[in-house]
Design a protein around this motif. Structure first.
Motif, PDB file in Angstrom:
ATOM      1  N   THR A   1       1.453   8.791  12.364  1.00 29.18           N
ATOM      2  CA  THR A   1       0.058   8.351  12.363  1.00 29.18           C
ATOM      3  C   THR A   1      -0.767   9.321  13.194  1.00 29.18           C
ATOM      4  O   THR A   1      -0.232  10.275  13.754  1.00 29.18           O
ATOM      5  CB  THR A   1      -0.106   6.914  12.884  1.00 29.18           C
ATOM      6  OG1 THR A   1      -1.456   6.501  12.697  1.00 29.18           O
ATOM      7  CG2 THR A   1       0.224   6.814  14.360  1.00 29.18           C
TER       8      THR A   1
ATOM      9  N   LYS B   1       5.825   3.783   2.604  1.00 33.36           N
ATOM     10  CA  LYS B   1       4.719   2.815   2.527  1.00 33.36           C
ATOM     11  C   LYS B   1       3.790   2.958   3.715  1.00 33.36           C
ATOM     12  O   LYS B   1       4.183   3.425   4.781  1.00 33.36           O
ATOM     13  CB  LYS B   1       5.254   1.386   2.444  1.00 33.36           C
ATOM     14  CG  LYS B   1       5.916   0.873   3.712  1.00 33.36           C
ATOM     15  CD  LYS B   1       6.292  -0.579   3.568  1.00 33.36           C
ATOM     16  CE  LYS B   1       5.294  -1.470   4.280  1.00 33.36           C
ATOM     17  NZ  LYS B   1       5.602  -2.874   4.271  1.00 33.36           N
ATOM     18  N   LYS B   2       2.559   2.538   3.499  1.00 30.44           N
ATOM     19  CA  LYS B   2       1.593   2.474   4.599  1.00 30.44           C
ATOM     20  C   LYS B   2       1.863   1.188   5.359  1.00 30.44           C
ATOM     21  O   LYS B   2       2.011   0.128   4.755  1.00 30.44           O
ATOM     22  CB  LYS B   2       0.172   2.414   4.027  1.00 30.44           C
ATOM     23  CG  LYS B   2      -0.552   3.725   4.040  1.00 30.44           C
ATOM     24  CD  LYS B   2      -2.056   3.494   4.118  1.00 30.44           C
ATOM     25  CE  LYS B   2      -2.812   4.789   4.264  1.00 30.44           C
ATOM     26  NZ  LYS B   2      -3.365   5.324   3.029  1.00 30.44           N
TER      27      LYS B   2
ATOM     28  N   TYR C   1      -1.430  14.590  11.617  1.00 30.54           N
ATOM     29  CA  TYR C   1      -0.581  13.476  12.021  1.00 30.54           C
ATOM     30  C   TYR C   1       0.389  13.902  13.106  1.00 30.54           C
ATOM     31  O   TYR C   1       0.765  15.068  13.192  1.00 30.54           O
ATOM     32  CB  TYR C   1       0.285  13.014  10.824  1.00 30.54           C
ATOM     33  CG  TYR C   1      -0.273  11.867  10.041  1.00 30.54           C
ATOM     34  CD1 TYR C   1      -1.635  11.645   9.956  1.00 30.54           C
ATOM     35  CD2 TYR C   1       0.578  10.995   9.356  1.00 30.54           C
ATOM     36  CE1 TYR C   1      -2.131  10.602   9.205  1.00 30.54           C
ATOM     37  CE2 TYR C   1       0.090   9.958   8.611  1.00 30.54           C
ATOM     38  CZ  TYR C   1      -1.264   9.766   8.534  1.00 30.54           C
ATOM     39  OH  TYR C   1      -1.761   8.739   7.784  1.00 30.54           O
TER      40      TYR C   1
ATOM     41  N   GLU D   1       2.079   5.326   8.794  1.00 31.62           N
ATOM     42  CA  GLU D   1       2.839   5.410   7.550  1.00 31.62           C
ATOM     43  C   GLU D   1       4.315   5.528   7.888  1.00 31.62           C
ATOM     44  O   GLU D   1       4.699   6.061   8.930  1.00 31.62           O
ATOM     45  CB  GLU D   1       2.361   6.614   6.725  1.00 31.62           C
ATOM     46  CG  GLU D   1       0.856   6.575   6.521  1.00 31.62           C
ATOM     47  CD  GLU D   1       0.387   7.410   5.337  1.00 31.62           C
ATOM     48  OE1 GLU D   1       0.986   7.286   4.252  1.00 31.62           O
ATOM     49  OE2 GLU D   1      -0.570   8.176   5.514  1.00 31.62           O
TER      50      GLU D   1
ATOM     51  N   CYS E   1       1.982   5.220   0.287  1.00 36.51           N
ATOM     52  CA  CYS E   1       1.625   6.218   1.293  1.00 36.51           C
ATOM     53  C   CYS E   1       0.488   7.098   0.798  1.00 36.51           C
ATOM     54  O   CYS E   1       0.256   7.215  -0.400  1.00 36.51           O
ATOM     55  CB  CYS E   1       2.824   7.100   1.600  1.00 36.51           C
ATOM     56  SG  CYS E   1       3.958   6.289   2.711  1.00 36.51           S
ATOM     57  N   SER E   2      -0.175   7.724   1.736  1.00 39.29           N
ATOM     58  CA  SER E   2      -1.179   8.717   1.352  1.00 39.29           C
ATOM     59  C   SER E   2      -0.452   9.903   0.715  1.00 39.29           C
ATOM     60  O   SER E   2       0.703  10.174   1.033  1.00 39.29           O
ATOM     61  CB  SER E   2      -1.948   9.162   2.584  1.00 39.29           C
ATOM     62  OG  SER E   2      -1.103   9.898   3.430  1.00 39.29           O
TER      63      SER E   2
ATOM     64  N   GLU F   1      -3.100   2.559  11.123  1.00 40.45           N
ATOM     65  CA  GLU F   1      -3.140   3.615  10.115  1.00 40.45           C
ATOM     66  C   GLU F   1      -1.807   4.347  10.014  1.00 40.45           C
ATOM     67  O   GLU F   1      -1.763   5.537   9.703  1.00 40.45           O
ATOM     68  CB  GLU F   1      -4.247   4.628  10.435  1.00 40.45           C
ATOM     69  CG  GLU F   1      -5.639   4.049  10.325  1.00 40.45           C
ATOM     70  CD  GLU F   1      -6.679   4.989  10.908  1.00 40.45           C
ATOM     71  OE1 GLU F   1      -6.749   6.133  10.450  1.00 40.45           O
ATOM     72  OE2 GLU F   1      -7.405   4.562  11.824  1.00 40.45           O
TER      73      GLU F   1
ATOM     74  N   THR G   1       0.848  -1.180   0.000  1.00 34.14           N
ATOM     75  CA  THR G   1       0.000   0.000   0.000  1.00 34.14           C
ATOM     76  C   THR G   1       0.888   1.236   0.000  1.00 34.14           C
ATOM     77  O   THR G   1       1.683   1.422   0.916  1.00 34.14           O
ATOM     78  CB  THR G   1      -0.887   0.031   1.257  1.00 34.14           C
ATOM     79  OG1 THR G   1      -1.167  -1.309   1.627  1.00 34.14           O
ATOM     80  CG2 THR G   1      -2.145   0.797   1.010  1.00 34.14           C
TER      81      THR G   1
END
Ligand code: HEM
Ligand code: HEM
Ligand code: HEM
Ligand SMILES: *[C@@H]1O[C@H](CO)[C@@H](O)[C@H](O)[C@H]1NC(C)=O
Ligand SMILES: *[C@@H]1O[C@H](CO)[C@@H](O)[C@H](O)[C@H]1NC(C)=O
Ligand SMILES: *[C@@H]1O[C@H](CO)[C@@H](O)[C@H](O)[C@H]1NC(C)=O
Ligand SMILES: *[C@@H]1O[C@H](CO)[C@@H](O)[C@H](O)[C@H]1NC(C)=O
Ligand SMILES: *[C@@H]1O[C@H](CO)[C@@H](O)[C@H](O)[C@H]1NC(C)=O
Length: 400
Positions: free
Chosen positions: A60, A35-36, A142, A43, A18-19, A41, A16
Motif C-alpha cells: 500500500t 485482491k484489494k 507503493y 492490496e 487488484c489495481s 487502500e 474488489t
C-alpha cells in the motif's frame, strides 16, 4: 428500519480486484490470487504452495514516504490486533530499513514497546515467516512486504484464516510506533478463505452499509429536521406571522419526525458499536448519549408543558429555548465527528455543509428582514407586544 433493510438488500457479494499495476507486479512474482483489501487502500496477493505453506505480498502507500507496513495472522476465534503474529517492514526517515517478525500482545495495545520476536514453526503451533523481503514498487508509489508463511494446521486453516494488516507513520529503529486510530486503521482485519479469491468475512462488510444508513438517518433526523423545526418555531411567529396558526403543529410534527429518525440512527449506532467488539469511539458515543438524553427531555414537552397562562410557562419557555439551541450546537459537532470517523471521500462533509449553509441562508434572510422591518416601523409587532424579540430576548416596549 425500512431504509436499513433497503440498503442491506442492495448488498451484493463484494470483491474488489487488484489495481492493474499491482496485479502486474504480483503476476510477475508468480502470485496466483490478488485482491484489494477493504481498508487503508491496501492490496494483497498470495499463492498456495500447500495447506500449510503460502506466499504473500502485501502493499500500500505510505503517504509520508516512510513509516511501517504490517501483515499478520491471528489464531484466535476472531481477527483482531491482540494475538496477531505479524511481520513488519519499517522504512525509517533516516533511510534505514528493517523487516522482522513481532508477537503482538495486549501489552502492545496498552502502549508497551513492540520488540522483534523470532517466529519459528518448529515451536509448537507457531507461525514461520521465511524469505521476508521489502521493496518500493516504483510504478505504483507503493511500499510492499513479501514472505513465505508456514501455518501449523493445529492453529490455522487457510480456508478460514484470520489476517490483520496495518500501517503507521512513525518508527524508531526496529520499533514501530502507534498507528492512527481512524475507522480504516481499526477495521483492518478479516477472515478469508484463501482457496476462493472472493470469499472473505470482513468485519465491516455489512457494517459499512449500516454505517451509511446510520449517517443518513442522523444527518436527516438530528441534523436537518430538528433545526428546521426550530426555524419554524422562531419565524412563524414573526416575520412569517401569516402562518402563525401552523407554527406549533408544524414545529411539533417536524420535531417528532426528526426525533424518530434520529433515534433510529442512534440505536443503529449503538448496534454498530456493539458489532465492532475491539474498538470504541468514546467521544462520538458520549456526545450521542447527551443528544439522545436531552432531545428526549425536549420531547417531554408533548406531555409536560405548563399551560399558556401558567406562571411557570415563562421558565419553561426559557429552558426549552436554551436547551433547544444548545442541542443544535452539539448535534452539529457530533455530525462532523461522525463524518471524521467514517473518513470517506469528501462528499459527506460537503453534503452536510450544504445543509448547514441552506439553513443558515434561510435564517440570515429572515433575520435581516425581521430587523429592517422592526427598525422601520415603530408600530408594535406581534412579538414585540408579547415583550419578546425575534431573538427571544425581552425588548423595551414602545410607548402606546
Ligand atoms: C506499534 C505498536 C502498536 C500500538 C501501540 C497499537 C495500539 C493500538 C490501540 C491503542 C488500538 C485501539 C484503538 C481504539 O480502540 O480506538 C489499536 C487497534 C488496532 N490495532 Fe494496533 N497498535 C500497534 C500496532 C499494531 C499492528 C502492528 C497491527 C497489525 C498487525 C495493529 C492492528 C490493529 C487493529 C486491527 C486494531 C483494531 C482493534 C483490534 O483489532 O483490536 N496494531 N492498536
Ligand atoms: C427535540 C425537539 C425539540 C427542539 C430541539 C425544540 C426547540 C425549540 C426551540 C429552539 C424553540 C424556540 C424557537 C424561538 O426562537 O422562538 C422552540 C419553541 C417551542 N417549542 Fe420546541 N423543540 C422541540 C420539541 C418540541 C415539542 C415536542 C413540543 C411540543 C409541545 C414543543 C413545543 C414548543 C413550543 C410551544 C414553542 C414555542 C414557545 C414560545 O415561544 O411560546 N417543542 N422549540
Ligand atoms: C448526531 C448524530 C449522531 C449520533 C447521535 C451518532 C451516534 C453514534 C453511536 C451511539 C455510535 C456507537 C459508538 C460506539 O459505541 O463505538 C456511533 C458510531 C459511529 N457513527 Fe455515529 N452518530 C451520529 C452521527 C454520525 C454521522 C453523521 C456519521 C457519518 C457520516 C457517523 C458515523 C459513525 C461511525 C462510522 C460509527 C462507528 C461504527 C462502528 O463502530 O463500526 N455518525 N454513532
Ligand atoms: C506489465 O508489466 C510489463 C513489464 O513489466 C509491461 O510490459 C506490461 O505492459 C504491463 N502490463 C500492464 C497491463 O500494465
Ligand atoms: C515463476 O514461475 C516460472 C515458471 O515456473 C519460473 O521460471 C520463474 O522463475 C518464477 N518466477 C519467480 C519470481 O519465482
Ligand atoms: C506470543 O504471545 C502469546 C501470548 O499472547 C504467547 O502465547 C506466544 O507463545 C507468543 N509467541 C512467541 C513466538 O513469542
Ligand atoms: C529462501 O531463502 C533461502 C535461504 O536464504 C534460499 O535458499 C531460498 O532459495 C529462498 N527461497 C526463495 C523462494 O526465495
Ligand atoms: C479447514 O476448514 C475446512 C472448512 O471449515 C474443513 O473442511 C477442513 O477440513 C479444515 N482443514 C483442516 C486442515 O483442518
Amino acid at each position: 428500519m425500512i431504509l436499513a433493510s433497503f440498503f442491506l438488500l442492495s448488498i451484493g457479494a463484494h470483491f474488489t480486484p487488484c489495481s492493474e499495476p499491482f496485479l502486474n507486479v504480483s503476476q510477475r512474482k508468480n502470485f496466483t490470487y490478488c485482491k484489494k483489501l477493504t481498508t487503508l487502500e491496501a492490496e494483497f496477493a498470495w499463492r498456495i504452495n500447500n495447506e500449510q505453506q503460502i506466499e504473500i505480498l502485501f502493499g500500500t502507500r505510505l503517504h509520508t514516504g516512510f513509516g511501517w507496513l504490517a501483515w499478520g495472522v491471528n489464531p484466535d476465534e476472531m481477527p483482531q490486533m491482540v494475538g496477531t503474529r505479524a511481520m513488519i517492514g519499517i522504512w525509517n526517515s533516516d533511510g534505514s530499513t528493517f523487516i522482522t517478525t513481532y508477537n503482538i500482545t495486549s501489552d502492545t495495545k496498552m502502549g508497551c514497546m513492540l520488540k522483534p520476536e523470532k517466529m519459528d514453526e518448529k515451536v509448537q503451533n507457531e507461525v514461520g515467516f521465511h524469505n521476508m523481503s521489502m521493496e518500493n514498487i516504483n510504478e505504483l508509489d507503493y511500499f510492499a512486504i513479501q514472505a513465505r508463511v508456514i501455518l501449523p494446521p493445529a492453529a490455522y486453516n487457510i480456508s478460514k484464516l484470520n489476517h490483520v494488516w496495518q500501517i503507521g507513520d512513525e518508527a524508531e529503529g526496529t520499533e514501530p510506533k502507534m498507528h492512527a486510530k481512524t475507522l480504516q486503521n481499526v477495521d483492518s482485519t478479516e477472515t478469508i478463505n484463501l482457496w476462493v479469491r472472493d470469499e472473505a468475512h470482513h468485519v465491516g462488510k455489512h457494517e459499512n452499509h449500516l454505517r451509511t444508513v446510520h449517517g443518513i438517518l442522523n444527518i436527516v433526523g438530528w441534523g436537518t429536521l430538528l433545526p428546521f423545526g426550530v426555524i419554524i418555531a422562531r419565524y412563524f411567529k414573526y416575520p412569517l406571522e401569516n402562518f402563525h396558526d401552523w407554527r406549533i403543529p408544524l414545529h411539533v410534527s417536524c420535531q417528532i419526525i426528526g426525533y424518530i429518525l434520529g433515534t433510529s440512527g442512534w440505536i443503529l449506532g449503538l448496534v454498530l458499536g456493539n458489532l465492532s467488539k475491539f474498538y470504541i469511539f468514546k467521544i462520538h458515543r458520549l456526545y450521542s448519549i447527551f443528544i439522545f438524553t436531552f432531545t428526549t427531555l425536549q420531547m417531554l414537552a408533548l406531555r409536560l408543558k405548563p399551560g399558556e397562562d401558567d406562571e411557570y410557562r415563562k421558565f419553561w419557555n426559557m429552558y426549552h429555548h436554551f436547551l433547544g439551541y444548545a442541542l443544535l450546537a452539539v448535534i452539529s459537532i457530533n455530525i462532523f465527528h461522525g463524518i471524521n470517523i467514517l473518513k470517506p471521500n469528501d462528499t459527506w462533509r460537503q453534503a452536510y455543509i450544504g445543509i448547514l449553509i441552506s439553513l443558515g441562508a434561510i435564517v440570515t434572510v429572515l433575520e435581516i428582514y425581521t430587523w429592517t422591518k422592526f427598525k422601520r416601523s415603530p408600530k408594535p409587532t406581534a412579538s414585540a407586544q408579547a415583550g419578546i424579540s425575534a431573538t427571544g430576548l425581552e425588548v423595551p416596549q414602545p410607548r402606546p
